[in-house]
Enzyme design. Structure first.
Site, mmCIF file in Angstrom:
data_model
loop_
_atom_site.group_PDB
_atom_site.id
_atom_site.type_symbol
_atom_site.label_atom_id
_atom_site.label_comp_id
_atom_site.label_asym_id
_atom_site.label_seq_id
_atom_site.Cartn_x
_atom_site.Cartn_y
_atom_site.Cartn_z
ATOM 1 C CG HIS A 143 2.451 4.598 3.145
ATOM 2 N ND1 HIS A 143 2.639 5.780 2.481
ATOM 3 C CD2 HIS A 143 3.650 4.252 3.662
ATOM 4 C CE1 HIS A 143 3.913 6.127 2.573
ATOM 5 N NE2 HIS A 143 4.555 5.221 3.289
ATOM 6 C CG ASP A 192 7.635 -0.088 8.867
ATOM 7 O OD1 ASP A 192 7.027 0.991 8.735
ATOM 8 O OD2 ASP A 192 8.866 -0.188 8.872
HETATM 9 C C1 SDX Z 1 6.347 4.385 7.425
HETATM 10 O O1 SDX Z 1 5.447 8.572 5.039
HETATM 11 C C2 SDX Z 1 6.251 7.645 4.725
HETATM 12 O O2 SDX Z 1 6.740 7.553 3.602
HETATM 13 C C3 SDX Z 1 6.603 6.692 5.848
HETATM 14 C C4 SDX Z 1 7.456 5.491 5.463
HETATM 15 C C5 SDX Z 1 8.859 5.885 5.065
HETATM 16 O O3 SDX Z 1 9.506 5.116 4.341
HETATM 17 O O4 SDX Z 1 9.333 6.948 5.543
HETATM 18 O O5 SDX Z 1 6.857 4.784 4.398
HETATM 19 C C6 SDX Z 1 7.620 4.547 6.650
HETATM 20 O O6 SDX Z 1 6.126 5.119 8.348
HETATM 21 C C7 SDX Z 1 5.331 3.387 6.957
HETATM 22 C C8 SDX Z 1 4.003 3.435 7.805
HETATM 23 C C9 SDX Z 1 4.252 2.625 9.085
HETATM 24 N N1 SDX Z 1 3.136 2.814 10.033
HETATM 25 C C10 SDX Z 1 2.306 1.777 10.299
HETATM 26 O O7 SDX Z 1 2.337 0.683 9.733
HETATM 27 C C11 SDX Z 1 1.333 2.075 11.437
HETATM 28 C C12 SDX Z 1 -0.074 1.617 11.034
HETATM 29 N N2 SDX Z 1 -0.550 2.537 9.991
HETATM 30 C C13 SDX Z 1 -1.355 3.658 10.381
HETATM 31 O O8 SDX Z 1 -1.014 4.232 11.593
HETATM 32 C C14 SDX Z 1 -1.595 4.619 9.220
HETATM 33 O O9 SDX Z 1 -1.914 3.852 8.137
HETATM 34 C C15 SDX Z 1 -0.513 5.597 8.823
HETATM 35 C C16 SDX Z 1 -0.044 6.419 9.988
HETATM 36 C C17 SDX Z 1 0.651 4.891 8.244
HETATM 37 C C18 SDX Z 1 -1.097 6.522 7.770
HETATM 38 O O10 SDX Z 1 -2.093 7.247 8.402
HETATM 39 P P1 SDX Z 1 -2.918 8.408 7.628
HETATM 40 O O11 SDX Z 1 -2.441 8.605 6.246
HETATM 41 O O12 SDX Z 1 -2.956 9.598 8.503
HETATM 42 O O13 SDX Z 1 -4.309 7.748 7.453
HETATM 43 P P2 SDX Z 1 -5.388 7.706 8.578
HETATM 44 O O14 SDX Z 1 -4.738 7.402 9.896
HETATM 45 O O15 SDX Z 1 -6.215 8.924 8.460
HETATM 46 O O16 SDX Z 1 -6.170 6.413 8.139
HETATM 47 C C19 SDX Z 1 -7.150 6.500 7.143
HETATM 48 C C20 SDX Z 1 -8.240 5.551 7.619
HETATM 49 C C21 SDX Z 1 -8.666 5.816 9.068
HETATM 50 O O17 SDX Z 1 -10.016 5.441 9.172
HETATM 51 P P3 SDX Z 1 -11.154 6.622 9.028
HETATM 52 O O18 SDX Z 1 -10.792 7.691 10.055
HETATM 53 O O19 SDX Z 1 -11.068 7.114 7.626
HETATM 54 O O20 SDX Z 1 -12.447 5.891 9.350
HETATM 55 O O21 SDX Z 1 -7.728 4.212 7.612
HETATM 56 C C22 SDX Z 1 -7.702 3.704 8.934
HETATM 57 C C23 SDX Z 1 -7.836 4.874 9.886
HETATM 58 O O22 SDX Z 1 -8.493 4.481 11.089
HETATM 59 N N3 SDX Z 1 -6.420 3.039 9.108
HETATM 60 C C24 SDX Z 1 -6.233 1.842 9.663
HETATM 61 C C25 SDX Z 1 -4.865 1.586 9.554
HETATM 62 N N4 SDX Z 1 -4.266 2.610 8.957
HETATM 63 C C26 SDX Z 1 -5.223 3.510 8.682
HETATM 64 N N5 SDX Z 1 -7.097 1.001 10.270
HETATM 65 C C27 SDX Z 1 -6.557 -0.156 10.738
HETATM 66 N N6 SDX Z 1 -5.240 -0.495 10.671
HETATM 67 C C28 SDX Z 1 -4.374 0.364 10.083
HETATM 68 N N7 SDX Z 1 -3.083 0.048 10.003
#
Ligand code: SDX
Length: 427
Positions: A305, A362
């Site tokens: 998140h 989710d």
């Molecule tokens: C919702 O914003 C909100 O409030 C949203 C929400 C709401 O109520 O409105 O809470 C609802 O959207 C919840 C989130 C649902 N999405 C997912 O579950 C999809 C999987 N999650 C990721 O796509 C990610 O965690 C995000 C999009 C949710 C957050 O992404 P960020 O904040 O941009 O973080 P990032 O992508 O930069 O990740 C940080 C690191 C990365 O690695 P590095 O580049 O630092 O090496 O963590 C890793 C990412 O690769 N990472 C994950 C991961 N999520 C982040 N690696 C594996 N699996 C994951 N799920």
């Protein structure tokens, strides 16, 4: 002179005011920065940017805290109802008994759709994704309510908000009925907001529909958990669309489109599909390794998140609700065991621990929604249904702010500098 933040750049020093909220990080007010320094800030993805002032929802990502108008989500999920939380978000205070019943009565009187709008569905293929239908039908509402699109009129804003909150269950249920080839059911206002939705979705004209109290309660709680969440991507989309003066129906349709993305609201559908792909717990280590592999686009859907670097408090409630629904329906789902095991393994893996990746709202929701009878394609529709009250509350807060202006970010330009046109025969 209150708190100031200093910026030293190109041999000059600049002071910017630091503003304090009632709780949470202070903000550096940089509204005059470009005028004073000739520089922009640069923050793609807005990881360090407060886009607005709001009194609706507060999230402490490190502590895993979520408050709606100061009330913790766990207490609201346990003690409140979606209609009461909707009133709270819209009006700022919990309603007394009369205020709540008047609000519920008002919402119930807007649950029907214009008969012409029901024709709108017939233009879609039966296998259209329900979110595509939602985007189209909700946007089309602006063609039906010319009597309430003057956004400068608080009364127009109020009735548009009520219409959107009231009609989303009818629109969502109709999208499901259209997909499965069953007739639409009209609302039955003798039922609760959530009971009405469940009957319109799973009832048929051929026989009475019996509401299951535990399912109605679980569905209502799931709506509460999805009602609002600060300045997430879809809410920011609604605010930006609304800042141009667009009508509320078009703004909410924009929010629905944004929510659909698998990184946002579409994650509930993606999370269940991921659990189905993993199948049994013995396959989990392979998928954990894929999630950690930078060269593999696979991510653990329902994990991570932007704000929560701790357990999403909504996921905690969701997991408890899975058990309650399973007990009530006397069902189980092997995917729940897989999900629990996946969570346990991930939360003990250094990669997830270091990056503070926890289950979010989710991760478990799809398991409950499946048990209730929804296909995965309807999961994000349910998220949009519930989030509509948050979107309209945030939209109202923005429009009624006297300082409100159109949102217009700038950029760091890295394209070609000016050059002269070359006629094609000289290229
Ligand atoms: C919702 O914003 C909100 O409030 C949203 C929400 C709401 O109520 O409105 O809470 C609802 O959207 C919840 C989130 C649902 N999405 C997912 O579950 C999809 C999987 N999650 C990721 O796509 C990610 O965690 C995000 C999009 C949710 C957050 O992404 P960020 O904040 O941009 O973080 P990032 O992508 O930069 O990740 C940080 C690191 C990365 O690695 P590095 O580049 O630092 O090496 O963590 C890793 C990412 O690769 N990472 C994950 C991961 N999520 C982040 N690696 C594996 N699996 C994951 N799920």
């Amino acid at each position: 002179m209150g708190n100031q933040a200093k910026l030293s750049a190109s041999g000059n020093d600049y002071d910017f005011p630091v503003l304090k909220g009632s709780v949470g990080p202070d903000v550096v007010d940089i509204r005059k920065m470009y005028g004073q320094t000739g520089m922009f800030t640069f923050d793609p993805g807005f990881t360090s940017t407060a886009s607005c002032e709001s009194a609706l929802t507060y999230i402490d990502g490190d502590e895993g805290v979520l408050l709606h108008r100061g009330y913790p989500i766990g207490q609201l999920a346990e003690n409140s109802s979606f209609m009461e939380v909707s009133y709270l978000l819209l009006n700022g205070e919990l309603p007394d008994a009369d205020e709540l019943s008047n609000f519920e009565f008002t919402i119930s009187r807007h649950t029907m759709l214009h008969e012409q709008l029901l024709q709108f569905y017939r233009g879609f293929r039966r296998d259209a994704h329900p979110m595509a239908v939602m985007c189209g039908v909700v946007g089309a509402l602006s063609a039906f309510y010319h009597d309430s699109t003057d956004i400068s009129d608080p009364q127009h804003r109020k009735i548009s908000s009520h219409r959107l909150i009231a009609k989303m269950p009818t629109i969502a249920a109709a999208a499901y009925k259209y997909a499965i080839g069953q007739p639409f059911l009209y609302p039955d206002n003798s039922l609760s907001y959530t009971g009405n939705f469940l009957r319109m979705t799973f009832g048929v004209p051929a026989e009475p529909y019996e509401l299951h109290p535990a399912v109605e309660k679980a569905m209502d709680r799931i709506f509460i958990l999805h009602a609002d969440h600060e300045q997430n991507a879809s809410t920011s989309t609604v605010r930006l669309a609304g800042s141009s003066g667009a009508n509320p129906f078009a703004c909410i349709a924009a929010g629905i489109a944004c929510l659909w993305g698998p990184a946002h609201g579409g994650a509930n559908e993606a999370a269940l599909n991921m659990l189905k792909e993993i199948g049994t717990p013995d396959k989990i280590p392979h998928y954990i390794e894929r999630a950690k592999d930078k060269n593999d686009p696979f991510r653990l859907m329902g994990f991570g998140h932007r704000v929560y670097k701790n357990y999403d408090p909504r996921a905690t409630v969701m997991q408890t609700t899975v058990r309650e629904v399973f007990d009530a329906l006397k069902v189980t789902d092997p995917l729940f065991e897989t999900a629990l095991r996946l969570e346990e393994i991930a939360l003990n893996d250094p990669y997830f621990v270091e990056k503070k990746l926890f289950p979010n709202v989710d991760f478990y929701s799809g398991i409950i929604l499946s048990a209730i009878g929804f296909p995965t394609t309807m999961f994000t529709v349910l998220f949009a249904l519930a989030r509509t009250v948050g979107w309209v509350a945030q939209w109202n807060e923005m429009i009624s702010d006297p300082g409100q202006k159109i949102g217009r970010p700038r950029q760091l330009y890295t394209g070609p500098t000016q050059r002269d046109y070359i006629p094609v025969d000289q290229r």
